[in-house]
Design an enzyme around this catalytic site. Structure first.
Site, PDB file in Angstrom:
ATOM      1  CG  HIS A 271      -2.079   0.910   1.155  1.00 13.59           C
ATOM      2  ND1 HIS A 271      -2.238   1.985   2.002  1.00 13.59           N
ATOM      3  CD2 HIS A 271      -3.143   0.948   0.315  1.00 13.59           C
ATOM      4  CE1 HIS A 271      -3.353   2.628   1.701  1.00 13.59           C
ATOM      5  NE2 HIS A 271      -3.918   2.028   0.676  1.00 13.59           N
ATOM      6  CG  HIS A 500      -6.848   8.502  -1.350  1.00 17.02           C
ATOM      7  ND1 HIS A 500      -5.522   8.178  -1.483  1.00 17.02           N
ATOM      8  CD2 HIS A 500      -7.529   7.321  -1.434  1.00 17.02           C
ATOM      9  CE1 HIS A 500      -5.391   6.870  -1.656  1.00 17.02           C
ATOM     10  NE2 HIS A 500      -6.595   6.326  -1.633  1.00 17.02           N
ATOM     11  CE  LYS A 502      -5.122   6.317   2.784  1.00 16.28           C
ATOM     12  NZ  LYS A 502      -5.228   6.503   1.323  1.00 16.28           N
TER      13      LYS A 502
END
Length: 652
Positions: A271, A500, A502
């Site tokens: 990720h 989106h 973080k």
């Protein structure tokens, strides 16, 4: 239809602090005569008549108010205030187009709305994505000459500095001390000041590129960043599978290498989102939050940090740093197939993790916080995940203002959580010491998460919810209710650009103890979960983030760049009078203190894209979950669920 009334705007209910009151419905305003009173205000106070005020509007933005009821109202515009008794009239023109019904039955102009309307007028609304045919009563419209367009809800809510990012600028030699927001289409130009696009990152004479990501749309990537075609050697480390991998293999240039890192524990992903760009002059290290797909680089709130580092001098080849150690350890975990290249600077070299020891990272002021899959214990317990963050913070001394100060968790996907694990994570997030050596103390976290209405009214409508992929069973757990807080990004013009990005932070007012920009969502898979009496940390996925901390920096007159012809000069940055060293203080864009705190300090403004302190959910707010059905149409007239195209080639 002929003869139908023309809706030209809405009256917006505001609270006394001029924030939008979402618990009260907006009142549609039509061209011509309008009646405002107890019926459409949904209040029972009989001092307000059923027909208390008549409002006659025209398309040029003017409106005539006539008091029809027996009790007076107050009209306020700027510094002027006028009491209107029964049958009195007042004309509101252009700069007085926004009305507010108060408890005292007054009609006031909202200065917050007025400021924001001028912003959008000045920018000519940049790009109108929405059509009047899609307007519903809950959409916000300004009664502004020539602009009867949908107005985003965030422009009516002020967090004290509505245009904070308009005047945000950073000298080039200080960009490595901050992160930047990515450019978003369809928002005012002021909101994109100091923002960054992919072409600003991948540029110049790149010899080798390592692109690390989860999703990769090769068709968009090659068109969105044509400079990639010029790079002799490209390694793509990805998390794709199935048909997308087949499409990647089929359409990749011959000089591209594809690699998917091993995932030894089920349900893990690769990720991390990063780039390593090797130049003749050095290396550019980039850590960001966007997948390599169109919507992530154009429609969403994202963050990016990057810094250029020179080659090491021959006498310093064995001299390392914390940043170098963390980077190389992480790269080793990816296990990519090394490949040989010829570089004009050093000749033939193998591109493997050890190759990146050849660069001097001593100027870095951030720490890397990474996660790699595995069962980590013993000396490795604090190498990864939230235990890595805990270990770094435990070594930091913070000002006493951050003693027991609150925490913020902000992300775009929520794992299946329990209170025990949240308490475990909070211990790591609350780590640190004060000057006297005592612990900083535990902080109370809030979770910033978009509501259903945020998604419905966003730039993408419900389609934005596809990138907030948390199911109802994860989101609607009772114990989470006390944590929910609103996504409020009006100060950076991104309330409608769904997050989106973080990020995790500890703050007091607009002061930041630390700030973490990362790929890690709030999940055990990303951060790890302690096992075996806290002696082992189990992590499923690869993640990567950069941690911003107060630091001591040199008053450098220049900074290294791989793409500038000259070394960057300090420009307008202030000079220090009595010392060549200063301590940084991290703050948000809404911080209103004195830039020159003292001669030994430098304020570093980070573009934190959400309001601090966060605004907790009201009883009306519903957290977004992507597997629920939503029948109220979004700004494009769509309902949810529906198909969302993420890749240029739909077959992929």
């Amino acid at each position: 239809m002929a003869g139908s009334p023309v809706k030209i705007g809405l009256l917006i209910p505001l609270q006394k602090n001029l924030l939008v009151d979402y618990s009260v419905s907006n009142i549609p305003i039509f061209q011509g005569g309008n009646v405002i009173g107890r019926n459409n205000l949904a209040i029972s106070d009989k001092r307000v008549s059923r027909k208390h005020v008549s409002l006659h509007t025209t398309v040029d933005g003017s409106a005539e108010i006539v008091v029809e009821g027996p009790n007076p109202v107050i009209v306020k515009s700027g510094d002027q205030r006028k009491k209107l008794s029964t049958q009195d009239k007042a004309l509101i023109v252009h700069d007085s187009s926004f009305l507010r019904k108060e408890k005292r039955h007054s009609v006031e102009e909202s200065s917050a709305v007025k400021r924001n309307r001028h912003i959008l007028e000045d920018e000519a609304l940049e790009r109108t994505l929405l059509d009047n045919d899609n307007l519903e009563q809950d959409d916000v419209v300004a009664i502004t000459p020539g602009h009867s367009q949908l107005k985003p809800p965030e422009v009516l809510a002020s967090c004290g500095n509505t245009e904070a990012s308009r005047h945000f600028s950073v000298p080039k030699d200080r960009l490595s001390l901050i992160f930047r927001l990515m450019r978003v289409q369809g928002i005012p130009a002021w909101a994109n000041s100091c923002s960054v696009a992919i072409r600003d990152v991948i540029q110049g004479n790149v010899l080798v590129a390592v692109l690390s990501n989860y999703m990769v749309d090769i068709d968009w990537l090659m068109s969105g960043c044509p400079d990639l075609r010029k790079i002799p050697h490209v390694l793509v480390i990805h998390g794709e599978s199935g048909a997308t991998v087949d499409h990647l293999k089929k359409n990749r240039p011959a000089n591209w290498i594809l690699h998917k890192p091993p995932l030894p524990i089920s349900y893990g992903t690769h990720h991390s989102k990063a780039m390593l760009l090797v130049y003749p002059q050095g290396v550019r290290v980039v850590v960001h939050t966007a997948n390599l797909i169109y919507v992530d680089w154009n429609n969403k709130t994202q963050g990016l940090w990057m810094q250029d580092f020179p080659w090491k001098d021959q006498q310093n080849l064995n001299k390392g740093s914390s940043f170098e150690n963390d980077l190389v350890d992480y790269l080793n975990a990816l296990k990519w197939p090394e490949f040989n290249v010829h570089l004009p600077v050093v000749g033939n070299v193998n591109i493997n993790p050890s190759f990146f020891k050849n660069f001097d990272y001593s100027s870095s002021k951030v720490r890397l916080i990474a996660s790699v899959p595995g069962y980590h214990k013993g000396t490795n317990l604090k190498n990864w995940g939230h235990m890595k963050l805990r270990g770094v913070l435990e070594e930091c001394i913070f000002d006493k203002e951050f003693c027991k100060s609150p925490l913020v968790y902000q992300f775009s996907s929520l794992g299946s959580l329990d209170e025990r694990w949240l308490a475990e994570l909070a211990v790591s997030m609350s780590s640190g010491i004060l000057n006297d050596g005592s612990p900083l103390g535990s902080g109370k976290p809030l979770i910033i998460w978009p509501t259903v209405e945020d998604v419905r009214c966003s730039l993408e409508g419900y389609a934005a919810g596809n990138a907030i992929p948390s199911p109802q069973q994860n989101v609607e757990k009772d114990f989470l209710k006390k944590y929910w807080a609103r996504w409020k990004a009006n100060h950076v013009g991104r309330c409608r650009a769904m997050p989106h990005i973080k990020s995790y932070t500890r703050y007091n007012g607009q002061n930041l103890a630390w700030f973490l920009l990362t790929s890690a969502n709030l999940s055990k898979a990303a951060w790890g979960a302690l096992q075996k009496n806290n002696s082992q940390l189990m992590i499923r996925s690869y993640e990567l983030g950069v941690l911003f901390l107060p630091s001591t920096i040199q008053d450098r007159s220049s900074e290294f760049s791989c793409t500038e012809n000259q070394i960057l000069n300090q420009g307008e940055r202030k000079s220090f009078r009595n010392t060549d060293v200063c301590k940084t203080k991290l703050v948000t864009l809404c911080w209103k203190g004195n830039n020159g705190i003292d001669s030994s300090s430098e304020v570093i403004r980070l573009p934190v894209p959400y309001q601090l302190p966060p605004q907790p959910y009201t009883s009306e707010d519903i957290p977004w979950s992507w597997n629920r059905q939503y029948f109220k149409k979004d700004v494009y007239g769509q309902v949810w669920p529906r198909h969302v195209q993420l890749y240029t080639n739909e077959d992929a």
